[in-house]
Structures are given as structure tokens and as C-alpha cells.
Scaffold this motif. Structure first.
Motif, mmCIF file in Angstrom:
data_model
loop_
_atom_site.group_PDB
_atom_site.id
_atom_site.type_symbol
_atom_site.label_atom_id
_atom_site.label_comp_id
_atom_site.label_asym_id
_atom_site.label_seq_id
_atom_site.Cartn_x
_atom_site.Cartn_y
_atom_site.Cartn_z
ATOM 1 N N ARG A 35 0.842 -1.194 0.000
ATOM 2 C CA ARG A 35 0.000 0.000 0.000
ATOM 3 C C ARG A 35 0.874 1.240 0.000
ATOM 4 N N LYS A 38 -3.418 4.980 1.265
ATOM 5 C CA LYS A 38 -4.626 4.147 1.281
ATOM 6 C C LYS A 38 -4.787 3.339 0.002
ATOM 7 N N TRP A 40 -3.865 0.490 -2.710
ATOM 8 C CA TRP A 40 -3.200 -0.798 -2.916
ATOM 9 C C TRP A 40 -2.499 -0.804 -4.267
#
Length: 48
Positions: A35, A38, A40
Motif C-alpha cells: 500500500r 490508502k 493498494w
């Protein structure tokens, strides 16, 4: 191309899974990812 990074939405489409399923796979470690804040990021070479 082996080291290319995919976005969350691209992986959902690639694996043909929903958001909750992909989150579950990421959180249990079945798919290795990382990550940035926030967001991915998943290597194109998935380890499913």
C-alpha cells in the motif's frame, strides 16, 4: 512487463472478483501487494 504494478480496479477485472473478495485476498496475504497511503498496488505477477 513482469514488474508492472496494477491498480486495485485492474486486479478486480483481471481476476473477475468483487471488491470484498479482493480485499479479503489482500488482507489474508493470499495475494502479495503493498500500500502507498490508502492505495493498494499489486504486482502484475500475482501469487494466488
Amino acid at each position: 512487463m513482469e514488474n508492472e504494478i496494477m491498480k486495485f480496479e485492474e486486479v478486480m477485472e483481471f481476476l473477475n472478483v468483487g471488491k470484498n473478495t479482493l480485499y479479503a485476498l489482500l488482507n489474508c496475504g493470499e495475494i502479495r501487494a503493498f500500500r502507498i497511503g490508502k492505495i493498494w498496488r499489486i504486482p502484475r505477477r500475482l501469487s494466488v
